[in-house]
Design an enzyme around this catalytic site. Structure first.
Site, PDB file in Angstrom:
ATOM      1  N   LYS A 111       1.561 117.948 -82.487  1.00  0.00           N
ATOM      2  CA  LYS A 111       2.902 117.997 -81.878  1.00  0.00           C
ATOM      3  C   LYS A 111       3.088 119.245 -81.023  1.00  0.00           C
ATOM      4  CE  LYS A 111       5.409 114.761 -84.694  1.00  0.00           C
ATOM      5  NZ  LYS A 111       6.573 114.394 -85.462  1.00  0.00           N
ATOM      6  N   LYS A 194      -1.986 108.028 -82.121  1.00  0.00           N
ATOM      7  CA  LYS A 194      -1.014 107.326 -82.972  1.00  0.00           C
ATOM      8  C   LYS A 194       0.149 106.760 -82.145  1.00  0.00           C
ATOM      9  CE  LYS A 194       2.164 109.585 -85.406  1.00  0.00           C
ATOM     10  NZ  LYS A 194       3.275 109.626 -86.363  1.00  0.00           N
ATOM     11  N   LYS A 197       7.320 107.116 -81.747  1.00  0.00           N
ATOM     12  CA  LYS A 197       8.585 106.764 -81.075  1.00  0.00           C
ATOM     13  C   LYS A 197       8.923 107.743 -79.962  1.00  0.00           C
ATOM     14  CE  LYS A 197      10.864 107.522 -85.360  1.00  0.00           C
ATOM     15  NZ  LYS A 197      10.357 108.820 -85.851  1.00  0.00           N
TER      16      LYS A 197
HETATM   17  N1  AQP Z   1       1.726 104.944 -85.853  1.00  0.00           N
HETATM   18  C1  AQP Z   1       2.067 104.871 -87.130  1.00  0.00           C
HETATM   19  N2  AQP Z   1       1.410 104.031 -87.958  1.00  0.00           N
HETATM   20  C2  AQP Z   1       1.770 103.938 -89.277  1.00  0.00           C
HETATM   21  N3  AQP Z   1       2.785 104.643 -89.817  1.00  0.00           N
HETATM   22  C3  AQP Z   1       3.471 105.471 -89.023  1.00  0.00           C
HETATM   23  N4  AQP Z   1       4.506 106.291 -89.235  1.00  0.00           N
HETATM   24  C4  AQP Z   1       4.839 106.922 -88.085  1.00  0.00           C
HETATM   25  N5  AQP Z   1       4.025 106.531 -87.094  1.00  0.00           N
HETATM   26  C5  AQP Z   1       3.155 105.629 -87.638  1.00  0.00           C
HETATM   27  C6  AQP Z   1       5.169 106.451 -90.518  1.00  0.00           C
HETATM   28  O1  AQP Z   1       6.571 106.263 -90.333  1.00  0.00           O
HETATM   29  C7  AQP Z   1       7.272 107.077 -91.274  1.00  0.00           C
HETATM   30  C8  AQP Z   1       8.355 107.820 -90.580  1.00  0.00           C
HETATM   31  O2  AQP Z   1       7.802 108.714 -89.636  1.00  0.00           O
HETATM   32  P1  AQP Z   1       8.702 109.833 -88.991  1.00  0.00           P
HETATM   33  O3  AQP Z   1       9.598 109.257 -88.010  1.00  0.00           O
HETATM   34  O4  AQP Z   1       9.416 110.592 -90.034  1.00  0.00           O
HETATM   35  O5  AQP Z   1       7.688 110.828 -88.370  1.00  0.00           O
HETATM   36  P2  AQP Z   1       6.410 110.610 -87.508  1.00  0.00           P
HETATM   37  O6  AQP Z   1       5.255 110.322 -88.422  1.00  0.00           O
HETATM   38  O7  AQP Z   1       6.291 111.826 -86.646  1.00  0.00           O
HETATM   39  O8  AQP Z   1       6.739 109.292 -86.668  1.00  0.00           O
HETATM   40  P3  AQP Z   1       6.704 109.077 -85.115  1.00  0.00           P
HETATM   41  O9  AQP Z   1       7.029 107.673 -84.829  1.00  0.00           O
HETATM   42  O10 AQP Z   1       5.413 109.609 -84.589  1.00  0.00           O
HETATM   43  O11 AQP Z   1       7.922 109.954 -84.647  1.00  0.00           O
HETATM   44  P4  AQP Z   1       7.985 111.076 -83.570  1.00  0.00           P
HETATM   45  O12 AQP Z   1       7.392 110.487 -82.319  1.00  0.00           O
HETATM   46  O13 AQP Z   1       9.433 111.386 -83.433  1.00  0.00           O
HETATM   47  O14 AQP Z   1       7.212 112.231 -84.081  1.00  0.00           O
HETATM   48  C9  AQP Z   1       6.232 107.991 -91.930  1.00  0.00           C
HETATM   49  O15 AQP Z   1       5.935 107.489 -93.215  1.00  0.00           O
HETATM   50  C10 AQP Z   1       5.035 107.873 -91.045  1.00  0.00           C
HETATM   51  O16 AQP Z   1       3.825 108.020 -91.759  1.00  0.00           O
END
Ligand code: AQP
Length: 334
Positions: A111, A194, A197
């Site tokens: 990040k 990965k 969002k």
């Molecule tokens: N690509 C993924 N595949 C499987 N699981 C995923 N998770 C996130 N991306 C994937 C799971 O979703 C839950 C919530 O995640 P989060 O929003 O708290 O944080 P993150 O992992 O940082 O998710 P994003 O979508 O990548 O958000 P941004 O872009 O805002 O950083 C967690 O259980 C995570 O494992």
């Protein structure tokens, strides 16, 4: 009954990755666990959020979770900032966490990227807050996607060091629940990255709010290689994009990669993508419709969050008060 805690950041519209890695499993686990689910707005501000967007996204994320089947009456659904126990325990954990542990966190490296000097201090200590989220409830199971495994391991290190430093057996051991063939859904544009969002490219992900035409277009444009689907798992080596689409298909048909290859091995990606689109539209359209229904009534979303926060505080406050007592804080509450 085991107590579960998990959280999701209101940092945008939830993706197919969030759904398959977390939200869908959260709903299923309600049948035989006591579940506490949290829209983690404190985590979201570790990266810049426009205040009005954060409020809207918090309601949108809550609506999506309700649409995915989270039952806010039988379980607890709330937003993190509404329960002060999270921040109080996090401060104690910042003092327990060693810098060397945080330096090993790959999500921070991903990040922060090349802009390491310019990211917030909060992004760096994010895993300690996550440990506080879970341990403020003495939860023992945490359903997450594969990307969060390292953070759950760190939460155990923090719990163990706290117990050791204060000579107690206060915080329990936590098990991550990483379930299904799509525990790490990858970007549709790059199978080594990965799906997220907050990825600047909307084409890299399926949003849970996407309509049928948008899903069809994104899957049609999803990166693949020119080879047909292989007949066995060996044929997936070095083909991350193929592996990703097959994993998504497997997750929605309750099988695994090998099961999909048994049925679709030898097929061209054009045909397979059509089948995948039909499946995605069939599974995601009802969630989008139900999310919209909740969003048409924001007062009912706010009521769910308020009720959830009050019930979450009843569970977390005594645990965090005890942690504060163990640390030696003189309590004004007696
Ligand atoms: N690509 C993924 N595949 C499987 N699981 C995923 N998770 C996130 N991306 C994937 C799971 O979703 C839950 C919530 O995640 P989060 O929003 O708290 O944080 P993150 O992992 O940082 O998710 P994003 O979508 O990548 O958000 P941004 O872009 O805002 O950083 C967690 O259980 C995570 O494992």
């Amino acid at each position: 009954m085991q107590r579960i805690f998990s959280g999701i950041q209101p940092s945008g519209i939830p993706t197919l990755g969030n759904y398959l890695g977390a939200m869908r499993n959260w709903a299923a686990l309600q049948a035989d666990h006591e579940c506490i689910y949290c829209v983690v707005d404190l985590h979201a501000i570790t990266q810049w959020q426009q205040p009005a967007d954060l409020m809207r996204q918090t309601r949108e994320m809550t609506a999506s979770l309700l649409a995915c089947g989270i039952d806010p009456k039988a379980h607890i659904l709330f937003n993190q900032s509404a329960v002060s126990a999270h921040a109080r325990l996090a401060w104690i954990f910042f003092s327990v966490t060693r810098l060397g542990w945080l330096n090993r966190m790959t999500q921070f490296k991903d990040k922060a990227g090349k802009d390491r000097e310019n990211v917030s201090a909060a992004l760096y200590v994010y895993p300690s807050l996550m440990a506080a989220d879970i341990l403020a409830y003495h939860a023992t199971r945490v359903p997450v996607g594969e990307d969060q495994r390292q953070h759950v391991e760190l939460a155990n290190d923090i719990a163990q060091k706290f117990n050791h430093d204060y000579g107690v057996e206060f915080f329990p051991h936590i098990e991550p629940l990483i379930l299904g063939p799509a525990a790490r859904v990858m970007s549709l544009r790059d199978g080594t990255k990965k799906m997220a969002k907050s990825d600047p490219s909307d084409q890299s992900r399926i949003n849970l709010s996407d309509d049928a035409d948008t899903i069809a277009l994104k899957i049609r444009r999803a990166k693949t290689d020119p080879e047909p689907l292989p007949d066995d798992m060996q044929g997936l080596e070095g083909r991350p994009e193929a592996r990703n689409l097959i994993g998504i298909y497997a997750a929605f048909t309750d099988t695994d990669h090998a099961g999909v290859l048994r049925d679709h091995g030898g097929e061209g990606f054009g045909k397979f993508k059509e089948a995948l689109t039909v499946l995605l539209v069939e599974k995601l359209a009802p969630i989008a419709a139900e999310t919209k229904r909740w969003l048409d009534d924001p007062a009912s979303i706010d009521a769910v969050l308020r009720d959830g926060a009050a019930r979450a505080a009843v569970l977390a406050d005594p645990i965090v008060a005890e942690a504060e007592r163990l640390v030696g804080f003189l309590s004004a509450r007696g």
